[in-house]
Scaffold this motif. Structure first.
Motif, mmCIF file in Angstrom:
data_model
loop_
_atom_site.group_PDB
_atom_site.id
_atom_site.type_symbol
_atom_site.label_atom_id
_atom_site.label_comp_id
_atom_site.label_asym_id
_atom_site.label_seq_id
_atom_site.Cartn_x
_atom_site.Cartn_y
_atom_site.Cartn_z
ATOM 1 N N MET A 64 0.854 -1.181 0.000
ATOM 2 C CA MET A 64 0.000 0.000 0.000
ATOM 3 C C MET A 64 0.889 1.228 0.000
ATOM 4 O O MET A 64 1.848 1.312 0.774
ATOM 5 N N ALA A 65 0.587 2.194 -0.881
ATOM 6 C CA ALA A 65 1.394 3.411 -0.968
ATOM 7 C C ALA A 65 1.437 4.092 0.389
ATOM 8 O O ALA A 65 0.405 4.307 1.022
ATOM 9 N N ASP A 66 2.643 4.442 0.830
ATOM 10 C CA ASP A 66 2.812 5.106 2.119
ATOM 11 C C ASP A 66 2.824 6.614 1.876
ATOM 12 O O ASP A 66 3.834 7.191 1.491
ATOM 13 N N LEU A 67 1.669 7.235 2.099
ATOM 14 C CA LEU A 67 1.486 8.625 1.678
ATOM 15 C C LEU A 67 2.385 9.604 2.430
ATOM 16 O O LEU A 67 2.601 10.716 1.997
ATOM 17 N N ALA A 68 2.905 9.188 3.591
ATOM 18 C CA ALA A 68 3.617 10.145 4.438
ATOM 19 C C ALA A 68 5.082 10.312 4.064
ATOM 20 O O ALA A 68 5.728 11.228 4.541
ATOM 21 N N ASN B 270 9.140 22.604 1.065
ATOM 22 C CA ASN B 270 8.047 22.116 0.234
ATOM 23 C C ASN B 270 8.573 21.492 -1.053
ATOM 24 O O ASN B 270 7.963 21.575 -2.093
ATOM 25 N N ARG B 271 9.781 20.911 -0.970
ATOM 26 C CA ARG B 271 10.374 20.389 -2.194
ATOM 27 C C ARG B 271 10.396 18.886 -2.212
ATOM 28 O O ARG B 271 11.113 18.295 -2.998
ATOM 29 N N GLU B 272 9.691 18.238 -1.295
ATOM 30 C CA GLU B 272 9.663 16.794 -1.409
ATOM 31 C C GLU B 272 8.430 16.388 -2.204
ATOM 32 O O GLU B 272 7.409 17.059 -2.205
ATOM 33 N N ILE B 273 8.571 15.274 -2.924
ATOM 34 C CA ILE B 273 7.470 14.747 -3.716
ATOM 35 C C ILE B 273 6.870 13.592 -2.938
ATOM 36 O O ILE B 273 7.574 12.658 -2.551
ATOM 37 N N ASN B 274 5.572 13.686 -2.658
ATOM 38 C CA ASN B 274 4.884 12.598 -1.968
ATOM 39 C C ASN B 274 3.914 11.951 -2.931
ATOM 40 O O ASN B 274 3.575 12.518 -3.961
ATOM 41 N N TRP B 275 3.440 10.789 -2.556
ATOM 42 C CA TRP B 275 2.412 10.138 -3.367
ATOM 43 C C TRP B 275 1.252 11.085 -3.567
ATOM 44 O O TRP B 275 0.817 11.767 -2.639
ATOM 45 N N ASN B 276 0.716 11.087 -4.768
ATOM 46 C CA ASN B 276 -0.517 11.786 -5.048
ATOM 47 C C ASN B 276 -1.593 11.346 -4.040
ATOM 48 O O ASN B 276 -1.752 10.163 -3.778
ATOM 49 N N ASN B 277 -2.311 12.330 -3.472
ATOM 50 C CA ASN B 277 -3.271 11.997 -2.419
ATOM 51 C C ASN B 277 -4.390 11.078 -2.871
ATOM 52 O O ASN B 277 -5.051 10.459 -2.043
ATOM 53 N N SER B 278 -4.615 10.985 -4.163
ATOM 54 C CA SER B 278 -5.669 10.088 -4.633
ATOM 55 C C SER B 278 -5.297 8.626 -4.383
ATOM 56 O O SER B 278 -6.118 7.739 -4.597
ATOM 57 N N GLY C 159 -6.381 4.877 0.692
ATOM 58 C CA GLY C 159 -7.324 3.757 0.684
ATOM 59 C C GLY C 159 -6.962 2.714 -0.358
ATOM 60 O O GLY C 159 -5.797 2.508 -0.674
ATOM 61 N N ILE C 160 -7.974 2.093 -0.914
ATOM 62 C CA ILE C 160 -7.747 0.954 -1.821
ATOM 63 C C ILE C 160 -7.052 1.404 -3.106
ATOM 64 O O ILE C 160 -6.377 0.624 -3.766
ATOM 65 N N ALA C 161 -7.158 2.688 -3.454
ATOM 66 C CA ALA C 161 -6.541 3.166 -4.696
ATOM 67 C C ALA C 161 -5.023 3.055 -4.658
ATOM 68 O O ALA C 161 -4.368 3.044 -5.700
ATOM 69 N N GLU D 153 -11.290 -3.878 -9.208
ATOM 70 C CA GLU D 153 -12.568 -3.182 -9.270
ATOM 71 C C GLU D 153 -12.423 -1.700 -8.971
ATOM 72 O O GLU D 153 -13.212 -0.880 -9.428
ATOM 73 N N SER D 154 -11.407 -1.361 -8.183
ATOM 74 C CA SER D 154 -11.230 0.050 -7.846
ATOM 75 C C SER D 154 -10.401 0.784 -8.888
ATOM 76 O O SER D 154 -10.235 1.989 -8.811
#
Lengths: 261, 166
Positions: A37-41, A185-193, A196-198, A257-258
């Protein structure tokens, strides 16, 4: 229990790209009993490399205009500041032992040595190399790519293969991201979308790195030449084992499905 | 489905165009064409990343280098599919200095972004419209009005957009 897992360059299988076409340059297949699962943080790093070659005549000095120019990637060692290193954003390698493989790092004291750099805030535009041992020498220069787009996608395989995008960024933005300076503010994080399951990649599904540029061809591990040592990939995930009640097919079905319709 | 993307000089849908410094109207440096089966939406008030270079060194106020003169204006413009070839509707105008005085690396920094916001021109776009959506074969251009000929291949531009794939 999930635990952090960062996919690095070694976790991928690499294929060179074709100029002018979007190509999957790297593929990682998730183990059949694991879920990612993408680790958004956490910040993403992706520094893909291109190679250029310069020949220095015996006992002479050669100035080479870099094309493409090498971006001064803030989180990699800086050769213009004397940080000669296989992980630097610009690496020179040559064959010192005569065994046919270019595996000796160019520094300011090797037989072929860096003599100077022409640079500005953003890019190293030219380098000067001198040869001191009396042999004409060919040097491979690996630099981080500044052109094109790279994106990360997940893909299911098989008859109903589908794919969708997890993250996409311009190559310059990948190069100049800086995880060491979060307040900038120069770090790139996973797109917030990807919450969850996405952001979940199921068992035996794939994480692909896609690259597109109109003319640059990447240098990737496993092609005939020496491997680029400054290629840098870090894609942060959370990883867990399948629970007893889950089957791989079920999880894949849920994820599929997602996915994009 | 909507995807975040960038209106970028590295895009596969961009073509280089030579601006004409002799005209008094803005002329394109780079032109994007919206591909089949996609719609592109750009929003008012994001910050852009740009570096412009001229084809020849110059002795303008910015000195003898490849920077365009400080009086040069840049803009974003669009042209609908069947409009005459030179009919560019300029939707945003900005000056060069906020960009070329910062390196591209520094421009990635959120702390320096407020001077580089692209805002729609209220004379062209209604004040309550904050998103423009372009259909297939519509064109978007980075335009300029200035004394120098720009080098489209060395000019770098990047602006957030949303892509809808049908």
């Amino acid at each position: 229990m999930s635990y952090p897992e960062t996919l690095t360059a070694d976790d991928f299988e690499w294929t060179p790209n074709t100029a002018g076409r979007e190509t999957a340059v790297a593929t990682h297949t998730v183990d059949d009993d694991r879920v990612l699962m993408a680790d958004l943080a956490k910040p993403l790093l992706l520094a893909l490399t291109v190679k250029q070659t310069v020949t220095v005549a015996a006992n002479s000095t050669e100035t080479k205009s870099l094309d493409p120019e090498a971006p001064r990637v803030p989180y990699l060692p800086d050769p213009t500041a004397g940080e000669y290193n296989r992980n630097a954003y610009l690496v020179g390698l040559y064959d010192a032992s005569g065994d046919g493989s270019k595996d000796t790092l160019v520094t300011d004291s090797t037989d072929v040595q860096f003599d100077g750099f022409g640079d500005d805030d953003d890019f190293v535009r030219e380098i000067t190399l001198s040869e001191t041992a009396g042999n004409e020498t060919e040097v491979d220069l690996f630099s981080v790519v500044r052109a094109g787009f790279a994106r990360v996608r997940r893909r299911s395989s098989g008859r109903d293969s589908t794919s969708d995008q997890l993250h996409r960024e311009d190559a310059v933005r990948w190069a100049f991201s800086n995880p060491d300076e979060p307040e900038g503010n120069r770090e790139i994080n996973w797109n917030n979308s990807n919450s969850g399951i996405a952001g979940v990649v199921g068992p035996e599904q794939h994480v692909d790195i896609m690259f597109y540029d109109g003319h640059e061809v990447l240098s990737v591990p496993g092609d005939d030449d020496a491997d680029p040592t400054n290629l840098r990939v870090a894609l942060p995930f959370q990883k867990r084992e399948l629970r007893e009640a889950e089957t791989p097919a079920q999880v894949r079905e849920q994820v599929r499905e997602s996915m994009a319709d | 489905m909507a995807q975040q993307d960038e209106l970028s000089s590295s895009s596969k849908h961009v073509a280089a165009a030579g601006n004409d410094p002799n005209l008094d109207t803005p002329t394109p440096i780079q032109i994007w064409t919206v591909p089949e089966a996609q719609q592109w939406a750009i929003t008012d008030g994001d910050s852009a990343v740009m570096e412009a270079e001229t084809t020849a060194g110059n002795a303008g106020p910015a000195g003898a280098n490849d920077d365009p003169a400080l009086g040069t204006q840049f803009g974003l413009a669009y042209r609908e599919k069947d409009a005459p070839m030179n009919q560019w509707e300029v939707i945003a105008i900005w000056a060069i200095d906020a960009f070329n005085q910062l390196s591209i690396a520094k421009q990635q920094d959120g702390r320096a972004s407020d001077r580089r916001l692209i805002e729609f021109d209220g004379r062209v776009i209604d004040a309550d419209v904050d998103t423009l959506t372009f259909d297939p074969d519509d064109q978007i251009a980075l335009v300029t009005n200035g004394d120098d000929e720009m080098d489209p291949d060395a000019t770098y531009f990047n602006y957030d957009m949303t892509v809808y794939r049908n």
